[in-house]
Design a protein around this motif. Structure first.
Motif, short mmCIF file in Angstrom:
data_model
loop_
_atom_site.label_atom_id
_atom_site.label_comp_id
_atom_site.label_asym_id
_atom_site.label_seq_id
_atom_site.Cartn_x
_atom_site.Cartn_y
_atom_site.Cartn_z
N ASP A 1 0.83 -1.19 0.00
CA ASP A 1 0.00 0.00 0.00
C ASP A 1 0.87 1.25 0.00
OD1 ASP A 1 -2.29 -1.58 0.19
OD2 ASP A 1 -2.25 -1.56 2.38
N GLU A 2 0.44 2.25 -0.73
CA GLU A 2 1.15 3.52 -0.72
C GLU A 2 1.21 4.05 0.70
OE1 GLU A 2 0.83 7.94 -2.79
OE2 GLU A 2 -0.80 6.51 -2.98
N PRO A 3 2.39 4.30 1.25
CA PRO A 3 2.49 4.76 2.64
C PRO A 3 1.74 6.07 2.86
CG PRO A 3 4.63 4.07 1.81
CD PRO A 3 3.71 4.13 0.63
N GLY A 4 1.11 6.17 4.02
CA GLY A 4 0.48 7.41 4.41
C GLY A 4 -0.88 7.65 3.82
N ASN A 5 -1.44 6.66 3.14
CA ASN A 5 -2.75 6.84 2.52
C ASN A 5 -3.55 5.57 2.70
OD1 ASN A 5 -4.94 7.47 0.94
ND2 ASN A 5 -3.76 8.32 -0.75
N ALA A 6 -4.58 5.63 3.56
CA ALA A 6 -5.39 4.46 3.85
C ALA A 6 -6.63 4.37 2.99
CB ALA A 6 -5.78 4.46 5.33
#
Length: 220
Positions: free
Chosen positions: A130-135
């Motif tokens: 997953d792209e870090p910092g984006n849930a």
């Protein structure tokens, strides 16, 4: 800090803003010189290097990238480091530039009706994270080793069997975009839309397969 402010701060230093990071190249005659330039850049960044700086060493260049890892964005410290690294390299006879060869970043965009259903497949099959910092569900997937293109998902409102549903986004420096568009058209490409340019141009090959040339402009 908006994208225009970032671009104006780094432009005179030979750096360019591309897809949420700032890049420059050090063009050199050998891989040994590229490694030497990289070493000078790491020393200039000092203790901040692990959190901000990444470097790709090739036989004819070192490609430098600055982005604050825990913020997942370009910060004021990255701009300071761009200046410090450029000055250090210049002091050792190396030039930071994007003038002769253009840096770029590529994304794969996947259109889907049910992103939640298809996203796990693409995460598993690529080995991406997953792209870090984006849930958010629409958040991208990224190569954990920073080698492959990012993947993001675009929501569709209705089935679209008549068009391809995967396309490439090619993010380039703002001052290189028109030349890239012109080259694609000269190579037989078709301009489908420039309605929101310079944010992006939608192009296609002669069989309708699409790609977008993108810049940071128009995104703030």
């Amino acid at each position: 800090m908006n994208r225009l402010e970032i671009s104006e701060a780094i432009g005179p230093l030979g750096w360019r803003l591309v897809l949420g990071a700032v890049y420059t190249e050090v063009l050199v005659p050998s891989m040994a010189d590229a490694a030497a330039a990289a070493a000078h850049a790491v020393r200039a960044a000092g203790a901040d290097a692990p959190r901000h700086l990444s470097i790709d060493i090739r036989s004819d260049r070192a490609v430098l990238r600055l982005r604050t890892r825990d913020a997942h964005a370009v910060t004021g410290r990255d701009l300071e480091l761009a200046r410090e690294v450029s000055q250090a390299l210049a002091g050792h006879g190396f030039e930071t530039t994007t003038g002769r060869v253009t840096v770029q970043a590529i994304e794969v965009a996947i259109d889907a009706l049910d992103i939640g259903a298809v996203r796990p497949f693409w995460k598993a099959v690529t080995g991406y994270i997953d792209e870090p910092g984006n849930a958010d569900l629409n958040a991208g997937l990224v190569d954990p080793f920073d080698r492959g293109p990012a993947i993001w998902f675009q929501q569709m409102d209705a089935p679209r069997p008549q068009r391809n549903r995967i396309h490439l986004d090619i993010d380039v420096p703002h001052d290189a975009a028109q030349a890239r568009v012109d080259a694609a058209l000269a190579a037989g490409g078709i301009l489908l839309s420039d309605r929101v340019a310079p944010r992006f141009w939608v192009l296609a090959d002669t069989e309708g397969n699409e790609a977008c040339i993108c810049t940071w402009q128009g995104r703030d």
